[in-house]
Structures are given as C-alpha cells and as structure tokens.
Write a protein that holds these residues in place. Structure first.
Motif, PDB file in Angstrom:
ATOM      1  N   ALA A 115      -2.808   0.001   5.279  1.00  0.00           N
ATOM      2  CA  ALA A 115      -2.255   1.227   6.063  1.00  0.00           C
ATOM      3  C   ALA A 115      -3.509   1.663   6.841  1.00  0.00           C
ATOM      4  O   ALA A 115      -4.625   1.821   6.608  1.00  0.00           O
ATOM      5  CB  ALA A 115      -1.847   2.285   4.934  1.00  0.00           C
ATOM      6  N   ARG A 142       2.091   1.843   8.068  1.00  0.00           N
ATOM      7  CA  ARG A 142       1.918   0.427   7.660  1.00  0.00           C
ATOM      8  C   ARG A 142       1.487  -0.627   8.840  1.00  0.00           C
ATOM      9  O   ARG A 142       1.751  -0.480   9.866  1.00  0.00           O
ATOM     10  CB  ARG A 142       3.202  -0.140   7.124  1.00  0.00           C
ATOM     11  CG  ARG A 142       3.516   0.364   5.994  1.00  0.00           C
ATOM     12  CD  ARG A 142       4.519  -0.473   5.133  1.00  0.00           C
ATOM     13  NE  ARG A 142       5.195   0.574   4.144  1.00  0.00           N
ATOM     14  CZ  ARG A 142       4.600   0.545   2.941  1.00  0.00           C
ATOM     15  NH1 ARG A 142       3.169   0.511   2.658  1.00  0.00           N
ATOM     16  NH2 ARG A 142       5.069   1.537   2.023  1.00  0.00           N
ATOM     17  N   ALA A 169       0.905  -1.121   0.183  1.00  0.00           N
ATOM     18  CA  ALA A 169       0.105   0.063   0.134  1.00  0.00           C
ATOM     19  C   ALA A 169       0.945   1.218  -0.203  1.00  0.00           C
ATOM     20  O   ALA A 169       1.774   1.353   0.706  1.00  0.00           O
ATOM     21  CB  ALA A 169      -0.850   0.004   1.223  1.00  0.00           C
ATOM     22  N   THR A 170       0.377   2.257  -0.777  1.00  0.00           N
ATOM     23  CA  THR A 170       1.097   3.625  -0.710  1.00  0.00           C
ATOM     24  C   THR A 170       0.731   4.198   0.448  1.00  0.00           C
ATOM     25  O   THR A 170      -0.690   4.380   0.928  1.00  0.00           O
ATOM     26  CB  THR A 170       0.563   4.265  -1.988  1.00  0.00           C
ATOM     27  OG1 THR A 170       1.020   3.547  -3.271  1.00  0.00           O
ATOM     28  CG2 THR A 170       1.500   5.712  -2.089  1.00  0.00           C
ATOM     29  N   LEU A 171       1.415   4.779   1.091  1.00  0.00           N
ATOM     30  CA  LEU A 171       1.040   5.401   2.570  1.00  0.00           C
ATOM     31  C   LEU A 171       0.978   7.054   2.178  1.00  0.00           C
ATOM     32  O   LEU A 171       1.552   7.508   1.300  1.00  0.00           O
ATOM     33  CB  LEU A 171       2.003   5.472   3.557  1.00  0.00           C
ATOM     34  CG  LEU A 171       2.552   3.993   4.121  1.00  0.00           C
ATOM     35  CD1 LEU A 171       3.638   4.140   5.001  1.00  0.00           C
ATOM     36  CD2 LEU A 171       1.172   3.424   4.607  1.00  0.00           C
ATOM     37  N   LEU A 172      -0.176   7.494   2.629  1.00  0.00           N
ATOM     38  CA  LEU A 172      -0.486   8.930   2.800  1.00  0.00           C
ATOM     39  C   LEU A 172      -0.152   9.465   3.865  1.00  0.00           C
ATOM     40  O   LEU A 172       0.512   8.967   4.767  1.00  0.00           O
ATOM     41  CB  LEU A 172      -2.098   9.272   2.771  1.00  0.00           C
ATOM     42  CG  LEU A 172      -3.040   8.361   1.470  1.00  0.00           C
ATOM     43  CD1 LEU A 172      -4.265   8.624   1.485  1.00  0.00           C
ATOM     44  CD2 LEU A 172      -2.367   9.091   0.046  1.00  0.00           C
ATOM     45  N   ARG A 173       0.014  10.935   3.851  1.00  0.00           N
ATOM     46  CA  ARG A 173       0.754  11.567   5.123  1.00  0.00           C
ATOM     47  C   ARG A 173       0.144  10.990   6.344  1.00  0.00           C
ATOM     48  O   ARG A 173      -1.195  11.206   6.679  1.00  0.00           O
ATOM     49  CB  ARG A 173       0.680  12.989   4.740  1.00  0.00           C
ATOM     50  CG  ARG A 173       1.274  13.744   5.881  1.00  0.00           C
ATOM     51  CD  ARG A 173       1.219  15.295   5.821  1.00  0.00           C
ATOM     52  NE  ARG A 173       1.926  15.719   4.613  1.00  0.00           N
ATOM     53  CZ  ARG A 173       1.414  16.665   3.985  1.00  0.00           C
ATOM     54  NH1 ARG A 173       0.317  17.802   4.401  1.00  0.00           N
ATOM     55  NH2 ARG A 173       2.015  17.183   2.897  1.00  0.00           N
ATOM     56  N   ASP A 228      -0.408  -5.641   3.409  1.00  0.00           N
ATOM     57  CA  ASP A 228      -0.667  -4.373   2.487  1.00  0.00           C
ATOM     58  C   ASP A 228      -1.595  -3.573   3.046  1.00  0.00           C
ATOM     59  O   ASP A 228      -2.456  -2.955   2.416  1.00  0.00           O
ATOM     60  CB  ASP A 228      -0.791  -4.983   1.141  1.00  0.00           C
ATOM     61  CG  ASP A 228      -2.031  -5.525   1.019  1.00  0.00           C
ATOM     62  OD1 ASP A 228      -2.578  -6.218   1.972  1.00  0.00           O
ATOM     63  OD2 ASP A 228      -2.646  -5.817  -0.167  1.00  0.00           O
TER      64      ASP A 228
END
Length: 116
Positions: A47, A10, A2-6, A45
């Motif tokens: 967040a 994880r 997963a792409t982490l946002l601000r 995967d």
C-alpha cells in the motif's frame, strides 16, 4: 493482502518497462531480458500513501534503498503500478554480475557435455 488506511492505494511491483531499463547495465553474455527482472516483481501486498498534493511517490525504495521501483501509472484494477528501475537501484550491477556468473557456469557445463 495489506489493509489500507485512509487515503492509501494498493500497489503492485512489475518488471521494468523500456523507460526503466533503457541504458541499464548488462554484462557480456547475459541476455538483455534479464535486466528487466526485479527481485520483488509480482509483489502485490503493498500500500502506498499519496503526498499532501495527492501524488503517489515517484520511486519506492526497498532493501535499505538498494532496490528501486518507479511509478508507472495504474492498472485496470486501480492499483498503482511500480516497475523495477535498474538504473536507480544501487544493487543492480552486483545482481547482474551474479546473473552473469550463473550464465557462465551454464555455458561451461554445456561445453563439457552437461557434466558438472
């Protein structure tokens, strides 16, 4: 992964620990170790987003709230560890009854000498 946002962290889902499975439903004929196993164990995967106070959610619901994982600290890689929470999962009893059926079928096959 997963792409982490601000601000997101994880997370990884793990089998239940003692705090989560103590007192959980386990049908007769099923080894208690089966209670620890959650349907999403090992999933990494994920967040999670901390709340306004910076705290991570205590419980992560899945499957429309039928399966629950409970926060249990961080691992060595800094991921949030969530453990399967059978006592908080409404689907747990139904899942365990299905597991009991599988164990019963296995016992029946063994009694017949391995024949179906």
């Amino acid at each position: 992964m997963a792409t982490l946002l601000r601000g997101e962290v994880r997370a990884i889902l793990q089998p239940a620990g003692t705090a989560q499975y103590k007192g959980a439903y386990c049908p007769p004929g099923v080894p208690f170790r089966e209670v620890r196993r959650g349907p999403l164990d090992g999933k990494s995967d994920i967040a999670v987003r901390p709340d306004a106070d910076g705290e991570l959610p205590r419980v992560l619901p899945f499957g429309g709230g039928q399966i629950a994982y409970e926060y249990d600290g961080r691992d060595k890689q800094g991921r949030a560890v969530y453990r399967y929470a059978p006592r908080l999962s409404p689907a747990h009893r139904e899942v365990m009854n299905g597991v009991a059926e599988v164990y019963a079928e296995h016992e029946l096959k063994q009694a017949r000498g391995g024949r179906p």
